[in-house]
Design a protein around this motif. Sequence first.
Motif, PDB file in Angstrom:
ATOM      1  N   GLU A 120       0.832  -1.212   0.000  1.00  0.00           N
ATOM      2  CA  GLU A 120       0.000   0.000   0.000  1.00  0.00           C
ATOM      3  C   GLU A 120       0.863   1.257   0.000  1.00  0.00           C
ATOM      4  N   GLU A 121       1.983   1.207   0.736  1.00  0.00           N
ATOM      5  CA  GLU A 121       2.895   2.355   0.746  1.00  0.00           C
ATOM      6  C   GLU A 121       3.535   2.542  -0.629  1.00  0.00           C
ATOM      7  N   ILE A 122       3.863   1.438  -1.280  1.00  0.00           N
ATOM      8  CA  ILE A 122       4.424   1.504  -2.634  1.00  0.00           C
ATOM      9  C   ILE A 122       3.397   2.111  -3.583  1.00  0.00           C
ATOM     10  N   GLN A 123       2.149   1.712  -3.436  1.00  0.00           N
ATOM     11  CA  GLN A 123       1.079   2.255  -4.268  1.00  0.00           C
ATOM     12  C   GLN A 123       0.982   3.768  -4.087  1.00  0.00           C
ATOM     13  N   THR A 124       1.058   4.225  -2.851  1.00  0.00           N
ATOM     14  CA  THR A 124       1.014   5.663  -2.562  1.00  0.00           C
ATOM     15  C   THR A 124       2.181   6.381  -3.225  1.00  0.00           C
ATOM     16  N   VAL A 125       3.383   5.800  -3.126  1.00  0.00           N
ATOM     17  CA  VAL A 125       4.574   6.403  -3.737  1.00  0.00           C
ATOM     18  C   VAL A 125       4.395   6.496  -5.250  1.00  0.00           C
ATOM     19  N   LEU A 126       3.924   5.422  -5.869  1.00  0.00           N
ATOM     20  CA  LEU A 126       3.759   5.420  -7.324  1.00  0.00           C
ATOM     21  C   LEU A 126       2.732   6.443  -7.789  1.00  0.00           C
ATOM     22  N   GLN A 127       1.726   6.717  -6.959  1.00  0.00           N
ATOM     23  CA  GLN A 127       0.681   7.660  -7.339  1.00  0.00           C
ATOM     24  C   GLN A 127       1.007   9.086  -6.904  1.00  0.00           C
ATOM     25  N   ASP A 128       2.061   9.250  -6.118  1.00  0.00           N
ATOM     26  CA  ASP A 128       2.440  10.564  -5.614  1.00  0.00           C
ATOM     27  C   ASP A 128       3.028  11.436  -6.722  1.00  0.00           C
ATOM     28  N   LYS A 129       3.124  12.742  -6.440  1.00  0.00           N
ATOM     29  CA  LYS A 129       3.737  13.666  -7.405  1.00  0.00           C
ATOM     30  C   LYS A 129       5.207  13.325  -7.574  1.00  0.00           C
ATOM     31  N   PRO A 130       5.711  13.402  -8.802  1.00  0.00           N
ATOM     32  CA  PRO A 130       7.148  13.142  -8.998  1.00  0.00           C
ATOM     33  C   PRO A 130       7.982  14.237  -8.353  1.00  0.00           C
ATOM     34  N   GLU A 131       9.174  13.860  -7.940  1.00  0.00           N
ATOM     35  CA  GLU A 131      10.096  14.822  -7.354  1.00  0.00           C
ATOM     36  C   GLU A 131      10.681  15.683  -8.466  1.00  0.00           C
ATOM     37  N   ARG A 132      10.981  16.899  -8.125  1.00  0.00           N
ATOM     38  CA  ARG A 132      11.523  17.834  -9.105  1.00  0.00           C
ATOM     39  C   ARG A 132      12.946  17.445  -9.494  1.00  0.00           C
ATOM     40  N   VAL A 133      13.223  17.455 -10.764  1.00  0.00           N
ATOM     41  CA  VAL A 133      14.536  17.089 -11.289  1.00  0.00           C
ATOM     42  C   VAL A 133      15.481  18.269 -11.113  1.00  0.00           C
ATOM     43  N   MET A 134      16.617  18.031 -10.475  1.00  0.00           N
ATOM     44  CA  MET A 134      17.579  19.097 -10.205  1.00  0.00           C
ATOM     45  C   MET A 134      18.974  18.679 -10.664  1.00  0.00           C
ATOM     46  N   GLY A 135      19.763  19.644 -11.059  1.00  0.00           N
ATOM     47  CA  GLY A 135      21.162  19.406 -11.368  1.00  0.00           C
ATOM     48  C   GLY A 135      21.402  18.870 -12.761  1.00  0.00           C
ATOM     49  N   SER A 136      22.679  18.682 -13.046  1.00  0.00           N
ATOM     50  CA  SER A 136      23.094  18.163 -14.346  1.00  0.00           C
ATOM     51  C   SER A 136      22.748  16.676 -14.443  1.00  0.00           C
ATOM     52  N   TRP A 137      22.780  16.161 -15.667  1.00  0.00           N
ATOM     53  CA  TRP A 137      22.480  14.754 -15.882  1.00  0.00           C
ATOM     54  C   TRP A 137      23.404  13.887 -15.038  1.00  0.00           C
ATOM     55  N   ASN A 138      24.675  14.203 -14.977  1.00  0.00           N
ATOM     56  CA  ASN A 138      25.656  13.410 -14.249  1.00  0.00           C
ATOM     57  C   ASN A 138      25.343  13.376 -12.752  1.00  0.00           C
ATOM     58  N   LYS A 139      25.014  14.525 -12.177  1.00  0.00           N
ATOM     59  CA  LYS A 139      24.682  14.578 -10.748  1.00  0.00           C
ATOM     60  C   LYS A 139      23.396  13.820 -10.461  1.00  0.00           C
ATOM     61  N   ARG A 140      22.404  13.962 -11.328  1.00  0.00           N
ATOM     62  CA  ARG A 140      21.143  13.237 -11.146  1.00  0.00           C
ATOM     63  C   ARG A 140      21.378  11.733 -11.209  1.00  0.00           C
ATOM     64  N   PHE A 141      22.172  11.313 -12.184  1.00  0.00           N
ATOM     65  CA  PHE A 141      22.468   9.893 -12.367  1.00  0.00           C
ATOM     66  C   PHE A 141      23.076   9.305 -11.098  1.00  0.00           C
ATOM     67  N   HIS A 142      24.089   9.969 -10.547  1.00  0.00           N
ATOM     68  CA  HIS A 142      24.764   9.454  -9.354  1.00  0.00           C
ATOM     69  C   HIS A 142      23.861   9.493  -8.127  1.00  0.00           C
ATOM     70  N   ALA A 143      23.030  10.512  -8.010  1.00  0.00           N
ATOM     71  CA  ALA A 143      22.095  10.596  -6.882  1.00  0.00           C
ATOM     72  C   ALA A 143      21.074   9.454  -6.961  1.00  0.00           C
ATOM     73  N   ILE A 144      20.569   9.193  -8.155  1.00  0.00           N
ATOM     74  CA  ILE A 144      19.606   8.100  -8.342  1.00  0.00           C
ATOM     75  C   ILE A 144      20.263   6.757  -8.041  1.00  0.00           C
ATOM     76  N   LEU A 145      21.469   6.566  -8.544  1.00  0.00           N
ATOM     77  CA  LEU A 145      22.193   5.322  -8.335  1.00  0.00           C
ATOM     78  C   LEU A 145      22.414   5.060  -6.844  1.00  0.00           C
ATOM     79  N   GLU A 146      22.850   6.070  -6.112  1.00  0.00           N
ATOM     80  CA  GLU A 146      23.071   5.929  -4.668  1.00  0.00           C
ATOM     81  C   GLU A 146      21.774   5.582  -3.954  1.00  0.00           C
ATOM     82  N   ARG A 147      20.688   6.186  -4.369  1.00  0.00           N
ATOM     83  CA  ARG A 147      19.384   5.925  -3.762  1.00  0.00           C
ATOM     84  C   ARG A 147      18.977   4.462  -3.994  1.00  0.00           C
TER      85      ARG A 147
END
Length: 161
Positions: free
Chosen positions: A66-93
């Motif tokens: 149910e928590e996963i369902q809420t996350v999937l239906q939630d507003k997307p997070e705002r994309v910040m930074g360069s592609w490289n910084k976003r990539f590494h932040a996503i990977l770490e997450r």
Amino acid sequence: MQIGDKVFYPMHGAGVISGVETCEVLGEKKEYFVLTLPLGSMKVMIPTDNVENLGLRDIIPKEIVEEIQTVLQDKPERVMGSWNKRFHAILERMKKGDILDVAAVTRNLALQDRRRKISSGERRLMDIARQMLVSELVYACDKTPEEVEQWIDDQLDRKSA
């Protein structure tokens, strides 16, 4: 952890411990869990003495879906930074192995891709996150990969509708 346990391994997804093998590496014998992943029929060997450091954990209980369902239906997070910084932040997450973070990464990248195409690197991360999410939900919900894929798409469609 023992043979037959259903577990989640960060960056690979969920699977079943199908055995324990002893292998010699650089002259040193070590025991490894053999993790069989249902998607792609892949096998991964994980040192038994390093399980906690590698993030191997039990499959989520059904209540977390149910928590996963809420996350999937939630507003997307705002994309910040360069592609490289976003990539590494996503990977770490994703490396942390928290399924709610994996669901958020799946949502963010999928919805971003619908608005404007994402880079090939981000697409690869989206595919890995989605595979991780699907594999865990297959075990948590006792569904087929196809059923889980459709459920995820339905949740994302509700968000973009």
